[in-house]
Design a protein around this motif. Structure first.
Motif, PDB file in Angstrom:
ATOM      1  N   ILE A 150      27.123 -17.182  -5.633  1.00 37.60           N
ATOM      2  CA  ILE A 150      28.284 -16.747  -6.177  1.00 37.60           C
ATOM      3  C   ILE A 150      28.003 -16.444  -7.920  1.00 37.60           C
ATOM      4  O   ILE A 150      27.892 -17.713  -8.418  1.00 37.60           O
ATOM      5  CB  ILE A 150      29.704 -17.267  -5.940  1.00 37.60           C
ATOM      6  CG1 ILE A 150      29.842 -17.184  -4.706  1.00 37.60           C
ATOM      7  CG2 ILE A 150      30.487 -16.249  -6.586  1.00 37.60           C
ATOM      8  CD1 ILE A 150      31.223 -17.788  -4.093  1.00 37.60           C
ATOM      9  N   GLY A 151      27.634 -15.499  -8.488  1.00 38.10           N
ATOM     10  CA  GLY A 151      27.416 -15.164  -9.772  1.00 38.10           C
ATOM     11  C   GLY A 151      28.562 -15.958 -10.613  1.00 38.10           C
ATOM     12  O   GLY A 151      29.757 -16.040 -10.405  1.00 38.10           O
ATOM     13  N   LYS A 152      27.826 -16.284 -11.850  1.00 41.06           N
ATOM     14  CA  LYS A 152      28.874 -17.239 -12.785  1.00 41.06           C
ATOM     15  C   LYS A 152      30.231 -16.028 -13.095  1.00 41.06           C
ATOM     16  O   LYS A 152      31.350 -17.089 -13.231  1.00 41.06           O
ATOM     17  CB  LYS A 152      28.107 -17.589 -13.843  1.00 41.06           C
ATOM     18  CG  LYS A 152      27.005 -18.625 -13.664  1.00 41.06           C
ATOM     19  CD  LYS A 152      26.481 -19.054 -15.125  1.00 41.06           C
ATOM     20  CE  LYS A 152      25.431 -20.334 -14.644  1.00 41.06           C
ATOM     21  NZ  LYS A 152      24.757 -20.841 -16.017  1.00 41.06           N
ATOM     22  N   VAL A 153      30.063 -14.867 -13.475  1.00 37.61           N
ATOM     23  CA  VAL A 153      31.132 -14.116 -13.884  1.00 37.61           C
ATOM     24  C   VAL A 153      32.106 -14.045 -12.797  1.00 37.61           C
ATOM     25  O   VAL A 153      33.345 -14.131 -12.726  1.00 37.61           O
ATOM     26  CB  VAL A 153      30.738 -12.817 -14.367  1.00 37.61           C
ATOM     27  CG1 VAL A 153      31.855 -12.036 -14.510  1.00 37.61           C
ATOM     28  CG2 VAL A 153      29.953 -13.001 -15.575  1.00 37.61           C
ATOM     29  N   THR A 154      31.558 -13.823 -11.329  1.00 35.90           N
ATOM     30  CA  THR A 154      32.285 -13.622 -10.116  1.00 35.90           C
ATOM     31  C   THR A 154      33.200 -15.010 -10.032  1.00 35.90           C
ATOM     32  O   THR A 154      34.183 -14.994  -9.368  1.00 35.90           O
ATOM     33  CB  THR A 154      31.462 -13.254  -9.001  1.00 35.90           C
ATOM     34  OG1 THR A 154      30.789 -12.172  -9.313  1.00 35.90           O
ATOM     35  CG2 THR A 154      32.238 -13.033  -7.740  1.00 35.90           C
ATOM     36  N   ALA A 155      32.594 -16.029 -10.061  1.00 41.09           N
ATOM     37  CA  ALA A 155      33.005 -17.361  -9.868  1.00 41.09           C
ATOM     38  C   ALA A 155      34.130 -17.670 -10.737  1.00 41.09           C
ATOM     39  O   ALA A 155      35.252 -18.018 -10.405  1.00 41.09           O
ATOM     40  CB  ALA A 155      32.050 -18.479 -10.148  1.00 41.09           C
ATOM     41  N   ASN A 156      34.081 -17.163 -11.893  1.00 46.03           N
ATOM     42  CA  ASN A 156      35.132 -17.290 -13.190  1.00 46.03           C
ATOM     43  C   ASN A 156      36.444 -16.323 -12.469  1.00 46.03           C
ATOM     44  O   ASN A 156      37.520 -16.856 -12.869  1.00 46.03           O
ATOM     45  CB  ASN A 156      34.692 -17.139 -14.511  1.00 46.03           C
ATOM     46  CG  ASN A 156      33.827 -18.109 -15.039  1.00 46.03           C
ATOM     47  OD1 ASN A 156      33.998 -19.291 -14.449  1.00 46.03           O
ATOM     48  ND2 ASN A 156      32.937 -17.443 -15.860  1.00 46.03           N
ATOM     49  N   LEU A 157      35.923 -15.321 -12.200  1.00 48.74           N
ATOM     50  CA  LEU A 157      37.025 -14.321 -11.712  1.00 48.74           C
ATOM     51  C   LEU A 157      37.893 -15.002 -10.517  1.00 48.74           C
ATOM     52  O   LEU A 157      39.053 -14.805 -10.505  1.00 48.74           O
ATOM     53  CB  LEU A 157      36.596 -12.959 -11.331  1.00 48.74           C
ATOM     54  CG  LEU A 157      35.856 -12.287 -12.559  1.00 48.74           C
ATOM     55  CD1 LEU A 157      35.359 -10.828 -12.109  1.00 48.74           C
ATOM     56  CD2 LEU A 157      36.794 -11.732 -13.340  1.00 48.74           C
ATOM     57  N   ILE A 158      37.041 -15.740  -9.656  1.00 49.77           N
ATOM     58  CA  ILE A 158      37.876 -16.103  -8.473  1.00 49.77           C
ATOM     59  C   ILE A 158      38.748 -17.559  -9.183  1.00 49.77           C
ATOM     60  O   ILE A 158      39.958 -17.118  -8.433  1.00 49.77           O
ATOM     61  CB  ILE A 158      36.645 -16.933  -7.660  1.00 49.77           C
ATOM     62  CG1 ILE A 158      35.873 -15.794  -6.730  1.00 49.77           C
ATOM     63  CG2 ILE A 158      37.437 -17.756  -6.603  1.00 49.77           C
ATOM     64  CD1 ILE A 158      34.938 -16.206  -5.775  1.00 49.77           C
ATOM     65  N   ARG A 159      38.348 -18.015 -10.007  1.00 50.17           N
ATOM     66  CA  ARG A 159      39.261 -19.076 -10.376  1.00 50.17           C
ATOM     67  C   ARG A 159      40.390 -18.737 -10.982  1.00 50.17           C
ATOM     68  O   ARG A 159      41.523 -19.252 -11.005  1.00 50.17           O
ATOM     69  CB  ARG A 159      38.362 -20.104 -11.286  1.00 50.17           C
ATOM     70  CG  ARG A 159      37.281 -20.843 -10.558  1.00 50.17           C
ATOM     71  CD  ARG A 159      36.562 -21.989 -11.569  1.00 50.17           C
ATOM     72  NE  ARG A 159      35.349 -22.476 -10.906  1.00 50.17           N
ATOM     73  CZ  ARG A 159      34.087 -22.184 -11.204  1.00 50.17           C
ATOM     74  NH1 ARG A 159      33.928 -21.136 -11.708  1.00 50.17           N
ATOM     75  NH2 ARG A 159      33.250 -22.684 -10.371  1.00 50.17           N
ATOM     76  N   ASN A 160      40.130 -17.721 -11.919  1.00 50.19           N
ATOM     77  CA  ASN A 160      41.375 -16.824 -12.528  1.00 50.19           C
ATOM     78  C   ASN A 160      42.169 -16.404 -11.488  1.00 50.19           C
ATOM     79  O   ASN A 160      43.547 -16.527 -11.892  1.00 50.19           O
ATOM     80  CB  ASN A 160      40.680 -15.793 -13.503  1.00 50.19           C
ATOM     81  CG  ASN A 160      40.116 -16.436 -14.624  1.00 50.19           C
ATOM     82  OD1 ASN A 160      40.246 -17.501 -15.042  1.00 50.19           O
ATOM     83  ND2 ASN A 160      39.252 -15.657 -15.499  1.00 50.19           N
ATOM     84  N   ALA A 161      41.856 -15.847 -10.645  1.00 45.54           N
ATOM     85  CA  ALA A 161      42.922 -15.014  -9.419  1.00 45.54           C
ATOM     86  C   ALA A 161      43.572 -16.059  -8.780  1.00 45.54           C
ATOM     87  O   ALA A 161      44.622 -16.038  -8.574  1.00 45.54           O
ATOM     88  CB  ALA A 161      41.864 -14.398  -8.515  1.00 45.54           C
TER      89      ALA A 161
END
Length: 890
Positions: free
Chosen positions: A648-659
């Motif tokens: 999972i891309g780093k930006v996508t992983a950060n978006l998951i954590r933020n969500a």
């Protein structure tokens, strides 16, 4: 007051921008000649070649200092070379904030919004900043040693591309000649500027070439490459320059994801574009012909689309209807209420609606937000739109030139112009669209009938041969038949999503999903009639299923867009184009489309860099709000990453954590969570996915008290081995794989927590009983077997016979006793199907009265068979007669 740093003081400090190139370092050396008592602060992170050269060869020329050990309290002058942007400076923030420090700037980059305010500035649009400083040194007759001249010449040669860049000026040639006269070594310059490409850089060069897309933006050819790397790519700028030379490009952008940052390197040879200005909008900088930027927390697809949008605003060429219009047009029926019109404009954030007759499809006028607001103010919200619309409106065709558009909007004062071809609305052009264009381009455009080329925002390539290799003849013939039906109806057709993804990954291709730019249901009915097969339709969603055979089903849908009334809501669906249909999907790897129309059959369409992400084995989302709008996509990201072995891309992983942080699951239906969990647990090996879920804390979405411990993972591993063993038996029995893993997760939960989980996930009654009462019975039965082991075949049989496959496998996974596991597996494979060969009619023949005696006798026969006796029918009859007589049953 901040404490003083330990170290030397300096009245004058010289520095430049981060990622300093040869020009920046040469300019610092030249500035040192003008400010002889100054200390130089290297800005850090130079290219490796720069470090090697200056540290090992020319470092002694620089009066260098570490900013961490300089006391700035006595500093009165800060000299900046080759930059004036605050965000490109490191180590001197303290000085930038001091009002008493005079800032001197020497730069060849044009001014920008993030510039410092200097006390003294020397700006000249030369090819190199070093040229500016050398010019001053020459006028002041300040002597330059051969070593210093070599470094300065290196800066001029590199920043002018050995005098080949369009930014090169006569002054650059003059000062290069002056430096040669001072003894500069051309051999040293050539060895460092004219760099041979290294072996590890060849693959990056190849990637940039393979992922290059040509766009025609406002009449200009723009080439953009988008690639990604998990490691830092050294000397990327020189690789980009080689691409420019090899392909003879005029305007080129390399958009590269490295770690969690997207880097843009731009090179330009044409006056219509200022790449420095364009990339300044991304927080970067440079000049008209070379620039760079770094962007955090954005996906590659987002940066690419933002870049294209910025190019459209900044380039100074003609735009006509095809490129100005927005499509599809948002419309409303004449009979709709004014309140509906207001809600529609709010939903889509627009100020004008086209009024279109739903029966004929004809354009009848438009209504504006201003008019609607007045109507609502006067309490007339239920009145129909047709009573207040502007019905004198005209329209243009898609090949209209700028003069026609100006005439309609400016001269005739029309707020919105529909673009209509052959009585079909293609899109709309608003007054704001035109005014923005004219302001941005200072009206420096030609009033001609010249047409703009069709936009090409998608990567396209033919993969017909791959389809022929990977697909069987029946599937290929079916796809061609579907494409032919589209041609007959004049519709564009595409097979999309998982079919295309799995085709490229060389995985088994199953579902065929077709997207139609038009009425999907009408097309599905047409195809079904043509292929002489059945069709099921779903009008609410505009979808249909064509049932070609029991094994082959084709899902058909209209190209559609989706919007969400609130986070985690089910999407509202409307018809749209293929690009917008793909843009609504979850991840880039699911946005691929294959054209099925005859003239373009087998053309792969990639708007969002999906092929790149398949190659990089990376899951990336398209939009930053993707997980907030639909939290189930978080589970899907984990599922796909596990299934394909992707990251999972780093930006996508950060978006998951933020969500997750904003509690995006609070409005999500338990049934939708359950559906995603079932899919994950049905994978061949879901354990890595479960680990990913716990890494993100998703087990708490199921229940706050659900704990997945190391002991849980041990049982999960045992379950995986058990299911693998079972599937290798090739027994023709289906069972819910997901249930075994789900029961393992619930194993340590109390009955109350298990009930609450079932409530949260809205688990249906039958499955609820399976996960609660029956699971507890299975666990108790396993405990009985383990505590009484070894047990006879008879006891094992009667202990397990009333449990179906899923519970037998669950018990095998749960037990830590290998002997028990072996006995249960023997029951499953060898004697669970043991049954008497004799039947009730045989017992009647020997005189047994029908009733409970039948069951008693047959069970005793079965017990004897389990013990290895009664291997023939005759022996069974003898045993039954004997048993019946001994128990007075005959």
């Amino acid at each position: 007051m901040a404490p003083k740093k330990k170290g030397s003081t300096a009245k004058t400090i010289i520095t430049s921008h981060v990622n300093a190139d040869y020009d920046a370092i040469a300019a610092m050396l030249a500035a040192q000649k003008l400010y002889p008592d100054a200390r130089i602060i290297f800005p850090g992170s130079q290219e490796k070649t720069l470090r090697d050269f200056f540290i090992h060869s020319m470092g002694y020329l620089f009066n260098m200092a570490d900013p961490a050990f300089i006391d700035f309290s006595d500093t009165s002058t800060l000299v900046l070379v080759d930059t004036r942007q605050k965000n490109r400076l490191t180590g001197v923030k303290e000085l930038l904030e001091k009002k008493e420090v005079a800032i001197h700037v020497y730069d060849h980059h044009p001014p920008g919004p993030d510039d410092v305010t200097p006390a003294m500035e020397v700006f000249k649009s030369y090819g190199a900043t070093t040229t500016i400083l050398c010019e001053i040194l020459q006028k002041k007759n300040i002597p330059i040693t051969p070593e210093e001249a070599t470094v300065m010449a290196l800066g001029i040669y590199e920043d002018t591309g050995v005098f080949t860049y369009a930014s090169t000026t006569p002054a650059d040639f003059i000062q290069a000649g002056f430096l040669l006269g001072c003894g500069a070594s051309l051999n040293t310059v050539v060895s460092l500027v004219v760099r041979e490409i290294k072996a590890e850089q060849i693959s990056w060069l190849n990637d940039l070439l393979n992922e290059m897309t040509r766009h025609q933006i406002n009449g200009l050819d723009v080439h953009i490459s988008t690639i990604s790397s998990n490691t830092y790519i050294t000397d990327l700028a020189s690789i980009v320059q080689k691409v420019m030379r090899m392909e003879n490009l005029e305007l080129y952008f390399a958009v590269v994801l490295m770690g969690n940052k997207v880097h843009i390197i731009a090179r330009n040879r044409i006056p219509e574009v200022d790449v420095g200005r364009i990339l300044s909008m991304f927080g970067g900088g440079g000049h008209a012909y070379a620039a760079s930027a770094k962007i955090e927390n954005h996906t590659l697809a987002q940066v690419e689309h933002l870049l294209i949008d910025q190019l459209k605003k900044e380039t100074r060429q003609i735009q006509v209807a095809r490129s100005l219009m927005s499509s599809p047009a948002i419309t409303i029926e004449p009979g709709a209420s004014c309140e509906q019109a207001g809600n529609t404009m709010t939903r889509y954030n627009i100020n004008t609606l086209l009024v279109v007759n739903p029966d004929s499809g004809s354009y009848e006028g438009y209504i504006t937000r201003q008019v609607v607001e007045k109507i609502l103010f006067h309490q007339l919200k239920t009145r129909p739109v047709e009573e207040y619309m502007n019905s004198e409106a005209t329209f243009i065709s898609s090949d209209a030139n700028l003069a026609e558009i100006e005439y309609q909007i400016i001269e005739k004062k029309q707020r919105i112009i529909p673009v209509i071809d052959h009585e079909e609305i293609k899109g709309v052009i608003t007054r704001t669209d035109l005014l923005n264009f004219l302001v941005q381009h200072d009206k420096a455009v030609k009033r001609t009938d010249q047409l703009v080329f069709k936009k090409q925002n998608a990567r396209k390539r033919r993969i017909h041969n791959l389809m022929a290799q990977r697909l069987d003849d029946r599937t290929m013939d079916l796809l061609k038949s579907i494409g032919a039906a589209g041609d007959e109806l004049g519709l564009n057709l595409y097979v999309v999503g998982g079919f295309v993804r799995d085709l490229l990954l060389q995985r088994t291709v199953d579902d065929i999903d077709i997207v139609v730019e038009g009425d999907g249901i009408a097309f599905a009915r047409y195809v079904a009639e043509k292929l002489n097969c059945r069709v099921n339709t779903h009008k609410k969603f505009g979808t249909a299923v064509v049932i070609v055979s029991e094994q082959i089903k084709v899902d058909v849908a209209s190209a559609r867009l989706e919007y969400y009334d609130f986070p985690a809501a089910l999407p509202i669906v409307e018809k749209s184009s293929i690009k917008r249909d793909l843009a609504r999907r979850d991840f880039t790897i699911n946005t691929l489309a294959l054209s099925l129309n005859a003239d373009t059959f087998g053309t792969l369409i990639d708007y969002f860099g999906a092929t790149r992400d398949l190659k990089d084995k990376t899951i990336r989302t398209i939009h930053n709000l993707s997980f907030v709008e639909d939290p189930t996509r978080i589970f899907r990201a984990i599922k796909f990453a596990n299934r394909f072995g992707f990251d999972i891309g780093k930006v996508t992983a950060n978006l998951i954590r933020n969500a997750i942080k904003v509690d995006c699951f609070k409005n999500l239906s338990g049934l939708r969570v359950l559906s995603e969990l079932k899919q994950i647990f049905s994978e061949e090996d879901p354990i890595p996915a479960i680990r990913s879920m716990t890494d993100y804390g998703l087990e708490k979405v199921i229940h706050p008290r659900l704990e997945i411990t190391p002991a849980t993972y041990q049982i999960l591993e045992s379950a995986n081995k058990t299911l693998t063993w079972h599937d290798l038996l090739y027994v023709q029995e289906t069972y819910p794989r997901w249930a075994v893993y789900f029961m393992v997760l619930l194993h340590r939960c109390t009955f109350k927590v298990s009930e609450q989980i079932c409530d949260r996930l809205m688990i249906p009654v039958g499955e609820r009983q399976l996960l609660l009462e029956t699971r507890y019975k299975a666990e108790n039965r396993l405990g009985f077997i383990e505590s009484n082991h070894p047990v006879s075949r008879q006891k094992l049989y009667w202990a397990l016979i009333n449990f179906n496959t899923v519970f037998v496998l669950y018990m095998m996974a749960l037990t830590k006793n290998e002997a028990v596991r072996r006995d249960i597996s023997n029951f499953y494979t060898q004697f669970r199907h043991v049954t008497p060969k004799i039947r009730g009619k045989d017992l009647i023949r020997i005189g047994v009265t029908p009733g409970p005696a039948f069951t008693k006798i047959l069970n005793e026969v079965r017990n004897a068979k389990l013990d290895g006796h009664l291997d023939t029918r005759e022996k069974e009859m003898d045993f039954a007669i004997k048993y019946a007589r001994e128990n007075n049953m005959i």
